[in-house]
Design a protein around this motif. Structure first.
Motif, PDB file in Angstrom:
ATOM      1  N   GLN A  54     -10.494   6.277 -11.401  1.00  0.00           N
ATOM      2  CA  GLN A  54     -11.276   6.268 -10.391  1.00  0.00           C
ATOM      3  C   GLN A  54     -12.212   7.320 -10.496  1.00  0.00           C
ATOM      4  OE1 GLN A  54     -11.188   4.014  -7.324  1.00  0.00           O
ATOM      5  NE2 GLN A  54     -13.251   4.985  -7.328  1.00  0.00           N
ATOM      6  N   LEU A  55     -13.535   7.093 -10.875  1.00  0.00           N
ATOM      7  CA  LEU A  55     -14.587   8.338 -11.187  1.00  0.00           C
ATOM      8  C   LEU A  55     -15.160   8.649  -9.697  1.00  0.00           C
ATOM      9  CD1 LEU A  55     -16.365   6.504 -14.013  1.00  0.00           C
ATOM     10  CD2 LEU A  55     -14.555   8.198 -14.065  1.00  0.00           C
ATOM     11  N   TYR A  56     -15.088   7.968  -8.810  1.00  0.00           N
ATOM     12  CA  TYR A  56     -15.839   8.316  -7.533  1.00  0.00           C
ATOM     13  C   TYR A  56     -14.960   7.968  -6.371  1.00  0.00           C
ATOM     14  CZ  TYR A  56     -19.653   8.393 -11.018  1.00  0.00           C
ATOM     15  OH  TYR A  56     -20.351   8.316 -12.080  1.00  0.00           O
ATOM     16  N   ALA A  57     -14.838   8.805  -5.436  1.00  0.00           N
ATOM     17  CA  ALA A  57     -14.384   8.384  -4.198  1.00  0.00           C
ATOM     18  C   ALA A  57     -15.283   7.652  -3.362  1.00  0.00           C
ATOM     19  CB  ALA A  57     -13.775   9.644  -3.418  1.00  0.00           C
ATOM     20  N   PRO A  58     -14.596   6.269  -3.320  1.00  0.00           N
ATOM     21  CA  PRO A  58     -15.656   5.463  -2.388  1.00  0.00           C
ATOM     22  C   PRO A  58     -15.679   5.763  -0.903  1.00  0.00           C
ATOM     23  CG  PRO A  58     -13.543   4.336  -2.991  1.00  0.00           C
ATOM     24  CD  PRO A  58     -13.578   5.601  -3.577  1.00  0.00           C
ATOM     25  N   PRO A  59     -16.771   5.600  -0.369  1.00  0.00           N
ATOM     26  CA  PRO A  59     -17.003   5.866   1.011  1.00  0.00           C
ATOM     27  C   PRO A  59     -16.285   4.394   1.913  1.00  0.00           C
ATOM     28  CG  PRO A  59     -18.950   5.032   0.142  1.00  0.00           C
ATOM     29  CD  PRO A  59     -18.056   5.121  -1.053  1.00  0.00           C
ATOM     30  N   ALA A  60     -16.007   4.797   3.200  1.00  0.00           N
ATOM     31  CA  ALA A  60     -15.583   3.626   3.853  1.00  0.00           C
ATOM     32  C   ALA A  60     -16.748   2.650   4.042  1.00  0.00           C
ATOM     33  CB  ALA A  60     -14.975   4.168   5.368  1.00  0.00           C
ATOM     34  N   VAL A  61     -16.355   1.184   4.142  1.00  0.00           N
ATOM     35  CA  VAL A  61     -17.493   0.350   4.149  1.00  0.00           C
ATOM     36  C   VAL A  61     -17.344  -0.333   5.415  1.00  0.00           C
ATOM     37  CG1 VAL A  61     -18.024  -2.105   3.402  1.00  0.00           C
ATOM     38  CG2 VAL A  61     -17.242  -0.418   1.787  1.00  0.00           C
ATOM     39  N   ILE A  68     -25.537  -2.260   1.036  1.00  0.00           N
ATOM     40  CA  ILE A  68     -25.224  -2.565  -0.442  1.00  0.00           C
ATOM     41  C   ILE A  68     -24.740  -1.569  -1.248  1.00  0.00           C
ATOM     42  CG2 ILE A  68     -26.251  -3.476  -2.816  1.00  0.00           C
ATOM     43  CD1 ILE A  68     -28.282  -5.290  -1.094  1.00  0.00           C
ATOM     44  N   ALA A  69     -25.323  -0.406  -1.133  1.00  0.00           N
ATOM     45  CA  ALA A  69     -24.682   0.994  -1.893  1.00  0.00           C
ATOM     46  C   ALA A  69     -23.400   1.245  -1.424  1.00  0.00           C
ATOM     47  CB  ALA A  69     -25.787   1.694  -1.470  1.00  0.00           C
ATOM     48  N   GLU A  70     -22.926   1.007  -0.011  1.00  0.00           N
ATOM     49  CA  GLU A  70     -21.652   1.261   0.179  1.00  0.00           C
ATOM     50  C   GLU A  70     -20.798   0.421  -0.284  1.00  0.00           C
ATOM     51  OE1 GLU A  70     -22.294   3.239   4.628  1.00  0.00           O
ATOM     52  OE2 GLU A  70     -22.488   1.436   4.483  1.00  0.00           O
ATOM     53  N   MET A  71     -21.089  -0.824  -0.320  1.00  0.00           N
ATOM     54  CA  MET A  71     -20.075  -1.852  -0.869  1.00  0.00           C
ATOM     55  C   MET A  71     -20.288  -1.737  -2.690  1.00  0.00           C
ATOM     56  SD  MET A  71     -21.157  -5.426   1.099  1.00  0.00           S
ATOM     57  CE  MET A  71     -22.896  -5.451   0.872  1.00  0.00           C
ATOM     58  N   LEU A  72     -21.023  -1.340  -3.037  1.00  0.00           N
ATOM     59  CA  LEU A  72     -20.827  -0.858  -4.597  1.00  0.00           C
ATOM     60  C   LEU A  72     -20.175   0.132  -4.696  1.00  0.00           C
ATOM     61  CD1 LEU A  72     -24.495  -1.628  -5.824  1.00  0.00           C
ATOM     62  CD2 LEU A  72     -22.585  -3.060  -6.221  1.00  0.00           C
ATOM     63  N   ALA A  77     -18.725   2.197  -8.117  1.00  0.00           N
ATOM     64  CA  ALA A  77     -19.950   2.722  -8.497  1.00  0.00           C
ATOM     65  C   ALA A  77     -20.124   3.961  -7.995  1.00  0.00           C
ATOM     66  CB  ALA A  77     -20.837   1.917  -8.019  1.00  0.00           C
ATOM     67  N   PRO A  78     -21.143   4.937  -8.549  1.00  0.00           N
ATOM     68  CA  PRO A  78     -21.395   6.198  -8.052  1.00  0.00           C
ATOM     69  C   PRO A  78     -22.549   5.890  -6.690  1.00  0.00           C
ATOM     70  CG  PRO A  78     -22.623   5.697 -10.167  1.00  0.00           C
ATOM     71  CD  PRO A  78     -21.677   4.492 -10.078  1.00  0.00           C
ATOM     72  N   PRO A  79     -22.509   6.827  -6.132  1.00  0.00           N
ATOM     73  CA  PRO A  79     -23.502   6.828  -4.851  1.00  0.00           C
ATOM     74  C   PRO A  79     -24.675   7.016  -5.258  1.00  0.00           C
ATOM     75  CG  PRO A  79     -22.487   9.058  -5.089  1.00  0.00           C
ATOM     76  CD  PRO A  79     -21.576   8.409  -6.188  1.00  0.00           C
TER      77      PRO A  79
END
Length: 265
Positions: A54-61, A68-72, A77-79
């Motif tokens: 896990q390279l990046y902590a994903p934000p809540a969708v 689209i950015a939040e889903m990626l 994916a990086p922010p």
């Protein structure tokens, strides 16, 4: 016996019904074909050695309101980062010129990953420059996919390692089923070239003459690359470092002084 075992394995795995049925039919009806195919290609893709990467902590969708950015980002994916400069390289000639200029201009580090490194004038020119940079003290890391070992010039790769460059092969094609953690269908499709953590070239072009070159060619694939500067370079470097650690058994891509370090994956 293998067919019986694999039928049980396929049934308990969480797959789409159509995929499960296809593998079952292949294993049961044509075992001499279905069993070898499953052993090579049927296993689930591996996320990382030693656990999930896990390279990046994903934000809540937020359901339907998610961008689209939040889903990626939720997929790893990086922010999005403002302040980047992106120049599209729409031809093989412009991409080749940018690759050569990036390598020639590097002063401290070069990190390159690609699916195909051609045993052709383009691949030779790139390896010659990487070798020269390694001899000059630049830290060079080259990550190649094992599927296309036959496309690379092994003599020139050996010269790069002897000059102080570091080479790693991503994911062997052949392995011992149920014993090794190898997945033959997990290939390195990322094309990343980073110099001095300041500028990068990414996109769909491999380092071979059917993708790029100094002069136009009617046999060349129509593809895109991009030259990037700005905060996104840190994200590209993190992706490369994770891929390198995966292929090289945990050794960091930016570790220590340059030295001969050939890693056979």
């Amino acid at each position: 016996m293998l067919a019986t075992v694999l039928v049980a394995v396929v049934v308990v795995q969480h797959r789409a019904p159509g995929t499960t049925l296809a593998w079952l039919l292949a294993i049961v009806l044509i075992p001499y074909v279905g069993v070898p195919l499953y052993l090579v290609f049927g296993s689930h893709k591996l996320r990382a050695r030693g656990g999930k990467r896990q390279l990046y902590a994903p934000p809540a969708v937020r359901g339907e309101r998610a961008t689209i950015a939040e889903m990626l980002c939720a997929l790893g994916a990086p922010p999005p980062r403002p302040g980047n400069e992106v120049v599209l390289l729409t031809t093989g000639e412009s991409a080749y010129a940018a690759v050569i200029a990036l390598i020639d201009g590097a002063q401290r580090t070069i990190r390159a990953s690609t699916l195909i490194l051609g045993d052709d004038p383009v691949g030779h020119a790139i390896l010659d420059r990487l070798e020269a940079k390694a001899r000059a003290g630049v830290e060079v890391h080259l990550l190649l996919d094992s599927l296309y070992k036959y496309r690379a010039n092994r003599r020139r790769l050996a010269r790069l390692v002897a000059a102080g460059g570091r080479l790693a092969w991503f994911m062997p094609v052949w392995h011992v089923p149920f014993v090794s953690r190898v997945r033959a269908n997990l290939r390195l499709h990322r094309k990343i070239l980073i110099a001095d953590d300041a500028v990068a070239i990414v996109g769909g072009m491999n380092l071979a003459e059917e993708y790029m070159g100094p002069t136009p060619s009617p046999r060349r694939w129509c593809d895109l690359a991009a030259q990037v500067r700005g905060p996104a370079i840190a994200d590209l470097a993190a992706v490369f470092a994770a891929d390198w650690a995966f292929a090289a058994g945990g050794r960091a891509a930016a570790a220590g002084a340059a030295g001969a370090d050939a890693v056979v994956g």
